[in-house]
Design a protein around this motif. Sequence first.
Motif, PDB file in Angstrom:
ATOM      1  N   MET A   1      50.033  31.838  60.991  1.00 46.82           N
ATOM      2  CA  MET A   1      51.047  31.236  59.977  1.00 46.82           C
ATOM      3  C   MET A   1      50.563  30.075  59.439  1.00 46.82           C
ATOM      4  SD  MET A   1      54.745  31.512  61.864  1.00 46.82           S
ATOM      5  CE  MET A   1      55.794  32.677  60.931  1.00 46.82           C
ATOM      6  N   THR A   2      50.936  29.737  58.166  1.00 44.82           N
ATOM      7  CA  THR A   2      50.338  28.555  57.613  1.00 44.82           C
ATOM      8  C   THR A   2      51.603  27.567  57.905  1.00 44.82           C
ATOM      9  OG1 THR A   2      51.324  29.185  55.668  1.00 44.82           O
ATOM     10  CG2 THR A   2      48.864  29.713  56.037  1.00 44.82           C
ATOM     11  N   GLU A   3      51.225  26.372  57.388  1.00 44.34           N
ATOM     12  CA  GLU A   3      52.345  25.256  57.417  1.00 44.34           C
ATOM     13  C   GLU A   3      53.397  25.677  56.185  1.00 44.34           C
ATOM     14  OE1 GLU A   3      52.369  20.500  56.676  1.00 44.34           O
ATOM     15  OE2 GLU A   3      50.800  21.422  57.926  1.00 44.34           O
ATOM     16  N   LYS A   4      53.100  26.211  55.092  1.00 44.72           N
ATOM     17  CA  LYS A   4      54.205  26.429  53.972  1.00 44.72           C
ATOM     18  C   LYS A   4      54.973  27.583  54.730  1.00 44.72           C
ATOM     19  CE  LYS A   4      54.772  27.576  49.347  1.00 44.72           C
ATOM     20  NZ  LYS A   4      54.413  28.079  48.198  1.00 44.72           N
ATOM     21  N   GLU A   5      54.565  28.533  55.248  1.00 45.97           N
ATOM     22  CA  GLU A   5      55.501  29.595  55.796  1.00 45.97           C
ATOM     23  C   GLU A   5      56.560  28.971  57.004  1.00 45.97           C
ATOM     24  OE1 GLU A   5      52.556  32.357  57.343  1.00 45.97           O
ATOM     25  OE2 GLU A   5      52.187  33.322  55.507  1.00 45.97           O
ATOM     26  N   ASP A   7      57.824  25.902  56.918  1.00 42.77           N
ATOM     27  CA  ASP A   7      58.379  25.274  56.223  1.00 42.77           C
ATOM     28  C   ASP A   7      59.576  26.394  55.464  1.00 42.77           C
ATOM     29  OD1 ASP A   7      57.630  22.809  56.628  1.00 42.77           O
ATOM     30  OD2 ASP A   7      56.491  22.449  54.682  1.00 42.77           O
TER      31      ASP A   7
END
Length: 112
Positions: A1-5, A7
């Motif tokens: 998971m990325t930071e954008k996901e 958020d």
Amino acid sequence: MTEKELDDIFCQRLKSCISGCKLPEEFASKLKASVRRSRRSMRLCIVLTTTFAVILSVALTGLMHSPSQDDDTKCALVAKCDKKTPEKVSCWMLLGFFRDCFKRNRNGRRKK
């Protein structure tokens, strides 16, 4: 998971929690009344503080500026008559007044 996901997930959960909650209908009027009340109390506090400061400064000025009494003077009570007897003007009084007005001083004469 990325930071954008992460958020996006947090935003969706937050929106779902918030969507069910509402402010009460009278919240706006209560907020206005509270703000007005706090402004009134602040103004009253400022006015009372200023008034107290002025009264304190006047009192301290009065205490500091009390007239000092001389040791040579003595206090005495003097009776005063309410009815004044009118002064009688005599001819001699008028002559003395005119003599003082038209009298030449010796300093006024020219030196020879």
